[in-house]
Design a protein around this motif. Sequence first.
Motif, PDB file in Angstrom:
ATOM      1  N   GLU A 117     -41.147  -8.555 -17.096  1.00 22.10           N
ATOM      2  CA  GLU A 117     -41.797  -8.836 -15.816  1.00 22.10           C
ATOM      3  C   GLU A 117     -43.105  -8.062 -15.678  1.00 22.10           C
ATOM      4  O   GLU A 117     -44.111  -8.588 -15.190  1.00 22.10           O
ATOM      5  CB  GLU A 117     -40.858  -8.479 -14.660  1.00 22.10           C
ATOM      6  CG  GLU A 117     -39.618  -9.341 -14.576  1.00 22.10           C
ATOM      7  CD  GLU A 117     -38.706  -8.930 -13.426  1.00 22.10           C
ATOM      8  OE1 GLU A 117     -37.704  -9.635 -13.191  1.00 22.10           O
ATOM      9  OE2 GLU A 117     -38.984  -7.907 -12.751  1.00 22.10           O
ATOM     10  N   TYR A 118     -43.081  -6.827 -16.110  1.00 23.10           N
ATOM     11  CA  TYR A 118     -44.228  -5.929 -15.960  1.00 23.10           C
ATOM     12  C   TYR A 118     -45.419  -6.413 -16.778  1.00 23.10           C
ATOM     13  O   TYR A 118     -46.549  -6.500 -16.277  1.00 23.10           O
ATOM     14  CB  TYR A 118     -43.795  -4.538 -16.408  1.00 23.10           C
ATOM     15  CG  TYR A 118     -44.717  -3.409 -16.017  1.00 23.10           C
ATOM     16  CD1 TYR A 118     -44.407  -2.584 -14.943  1.00 23.10           C
ATOM     17  CD2 TYR A 118     -45.863  -3.115 -16.747  1.00 23.10           C
ATOM     18  CE1 TYR A 118     -45.214  -1.510 -14.594  1.00 23.10           C
ATOM     19  CE2 TYR A 118     -46.677  -2.056 -16.403  1.00 23.10           C
ATOM     20  CZ  TYR A 118     -46.347  -1.253 -15.322  1.00 23.10           C
ATOM     21  OH  TYR A 118     -47.150  -0.203 -14.988  1.00 23.10           O
ATOM     22  N   VAL A 119     -45.174  -6.708 -18.058  1.00 25.77           N
ATOM     23  CA  VAL A 119     -46.278  -7.102 -18.933  1.00 25.77           C
ATOM     24  C   VAL A 119     -46.868  -8.442 -18.486  1.00 25.77           C
ATOM     25  O   VAL A 119     -48.095  -8.624 -18.492  1.00 25.77           O
ATOM     26  CB  VAL A 119     -45.817  -7.158 -20.397  1.00 25.77           C
ATOM     27  CG1 VAL A 119     -46.922  -7.724 -21.295  1.00 25.77           C
ATOM     28  CG2 VAL A 119     -45.421  -5.776 -20.879  1.00 25.77           C
ATOM     29  N   GLU A 120     -46.027  -9.373 -18.091  1.00 20.71           N
ATOM     30  CA  GLU A 120     -46.550 -10.656 -17.619  1.00 20.71           C
ATOM     31  C   GLU A 120     -47.420 -10.474 -16.383  1.00 20.71           C
ATOM     32  O   GLU A 120     -48.503 -11.072 -16.276  1.00 20.71           O
ATOM     33  CB  GLU A 120     -45.384 -11.612 -17.334  1.00 20.71           C
ATOM     34  CG  GLU A 120     -44.675 -12.082 -18.607  1.00 20.71           C
ATOM     35  CD  GLU A 120     -43.442 -12.918 -18.321  1.00 20.71           C
ATOM     36  OE1 GLU A 120     -42.976 -12.919 -17.147  1.00 20.71           O
ATOM     37  OE2 GLU A 120     -42.939 -13.567 -19.260  1.00 20.71           O
ATOM     38  N   ALA A 121     -46.984  -9.630 -15.450  1.00 17.60           N
ATOM     39  CA  ALA A 121     -47.788  -9.384 -14.248  1.00 17.60           C
ATOM     40  C   ALA A 121     -49.050  -8.600 -14.583  1.00 17.60           C
ATOM     41  O   ALA A 121     -50.143  -8.886 -14.057  1.00 17.60           O
ATOM     42  CB  ALA A 121     -46.962  -8.632 -13.209  1.00 17.60           C
ATOM     43  N   GLY A 135     -39.767 -10.741  -8.831  1.00 17.10           N
ATOM     44  CA  GLY A 135     -38.839 -10.592  -9.933  1.00 17.10           C
ATOM     45  C   GLY A 135     -37.704  -9.648  -9.591  1.00 17.10           C
ATOM     46  O   GLY A 135     -37.557  -9.191  -8.456  1.00 17.10           O
ATOM     47  N   ARG A 136     -36.914  -9.361 -10.585  1.00 18.66           N
ATOM     48  CA  ARG A 136     -35.813  -8.424 -10.374  1.00 18.66           C
ATOM     49  C   ARG A 136     -36.356  -7.023 -10.078  1.00 18.66           C
ATOM     50  O   ARG A 136     -35.799  -6.298  -9.248  1.00 18.66           O
ATOM     51  CB  ARG A 136     -34.934  -8.400 -11.623  1.00 18.66           C
ATOM     52  CG  ARG A 136     -33.731  -7.464 -11.522  1.00 18.66           C
ATOM     53  CD  ARG A 136     -32.856  -7.599 -12.746  1.00 18.66           C
ATOM     54  NE  ARG A 136     -31.742  -6.654 -12.728  1.00 18.66           N
ATOM     55  CZ  ARG A 136     -30.833  -6.539 -13.694  1.00 18.66           C
ATOM     56  NH1 ARG A 136     -30.904  -7.334 -14.764  1.00 18.66           N
ATOM     57  NH2 ARG A 136     -29.849  -5.659 -13.614  1.00 18.66           N
ATOM     58  N   TYR A 137     -37.451  -6.650 -10.746  1.00 23.20           N
ATOM     59  CA  TYR A 137     -38.035  -5.324 -10.566  1.00 23.20           C
ATOM     60  C   TYR A 137     -39.487  -5.362 -10.093  1.00 23.20           C
ATOM     61  O   TYR A 137     -39.905  -4.501  -9.323  1.00 23.20           O
ATOM     62  CB  TYR A 137     -37.969  -4.533 -11.882  1.00 23.20           C
ATOM     63  CG  TYR A 137     -36.570  -4.298 -12.385  1.00 23.20           C
ATOM     64  CD1 TYR A 137     -35.713  -3.416 -11.736  1.00 23.20           C
ATOM     65  CD2 TYR A 137     -36.088  -4.961 -13.514  1.00 23.20           C
ATOM     66  CE1 TYR A 137     -34.425  -3.191 -12.193  1.00 23.20           C
ATOM     67  CE2 TYR A 137     -34.804  -4.741 -13.987  1.00 23.20           C
ATOM     68  CZ  TYR A 137     -33.968  -3.859 -13.320  1.00 23.20           C
ATOM     69  OH  TYR A 137     -32.698  -3.641 -13.770  1.00 23.20           O
ATOM     70  N   VAL A 138     -40.257  -6.308 -10.588  1.00 22.77           N
ATOM     71  CA  VAL A 138     -41.679  -6.384 -10.248  1.00 22.77           C
ATOM     72  C   VAL A 138     -41.857  -7.345  -9.083  1.00 22.77           C
ATOM     73  O   VAL A 138     -41.506  -8.525  -9.168  1.00 22.77           O
ATOM     74  CB  VAL A 138     -42.503  -6.843 -11.458  1.00 22.77           C
ATOM     75  CG1 VAL A 138     -43.967  -7.047 -11.062  1.00 22.77           C
ATOM     76  CG2 VAL A 138     -42.395  -5.829 -12.585  1.00 22.77           C
TER      77      VAL A 138
END
Length: 290
Positions: A117-121, A135-138
């Motif tokens: 999620e982080y890298v995509e964002a 997302g679950r985290y982002v």
Amino acid sequence: MTTLGAIIRPQLPPERFRGLVQLADRAGLEEVWLWEDCFLEGGVSSAAAALAWTENVRVGVGLLPVPLRNVAIAAMEIASLQRMFPGRARVGVGHGVQEWMGQVGARVESPVTLLREYVEALRALLRGERVSVQGRYVRLEDVQLGWPPQEAVEVLVGAVRPRTVRLSGEVADGTILSEVTPADGVRRAVQLIAEGRAASGRGGEHAVVSYLLAATGDGAHDRLRAEVEGKGLGDVAGLGVAGDAKAVAEAVLRLVDAGADTVVLEPTGDEPDPEGFLRFVAEEVRPLVP
């Protein structure tokens, strides 16, 4: 041509950093890398200082632990470095050491989900896009950088385990392989990266940065053995190299043959002469690596 660099380990006090990076710059070393290890020097602050103190050397951060940094803040930091020092900063992100993440209350149940999620964002933000994601985290709502990078920015992912290595191929522009990855491991990692890229339909180039634990000078073999055994990896064949410039260059070329395009030499934690190590890499090893 293979890119060759050296790591300035964070066990050295911050006040020594300026002299070391300026030495590397004067010696013509292509890259210096630093770590954001808990709880030593900050990765972005150290990289910014190193870039400001030098003219030509590229500075790599390997890596920023994603549980510690909101993705919007990370994007702001990376974009600022790239705009102030175009083409000279290389930044990697990764899980971070889970024990350290637990110490600061940042450990997550699924590090792989967070990293994806982080890298995509992060990549979307660095492209200048307006990003909303739950997302679950982002979680971002209508976030856009006011000062995005003026050209494409490489996002690297640090990876050790196969699942994360494959994920780096799916979502990132490059992969950082740590010093615990011998040549056979690099070869396998390249295969996993290719699988990830194929699964996500990605084309183009994918950088492979490989760290190589190295020791030279008096007591080199003993220092290397102690470092490897201290990591609990004494039974891993082909890990690290000790010896003169020829021996180190041959080890570098083994990683290149396995698929690395950047090799970063990592001194042992008890390296008695960090300045001498940088000169050794730039002046003695570099001429032997095509």
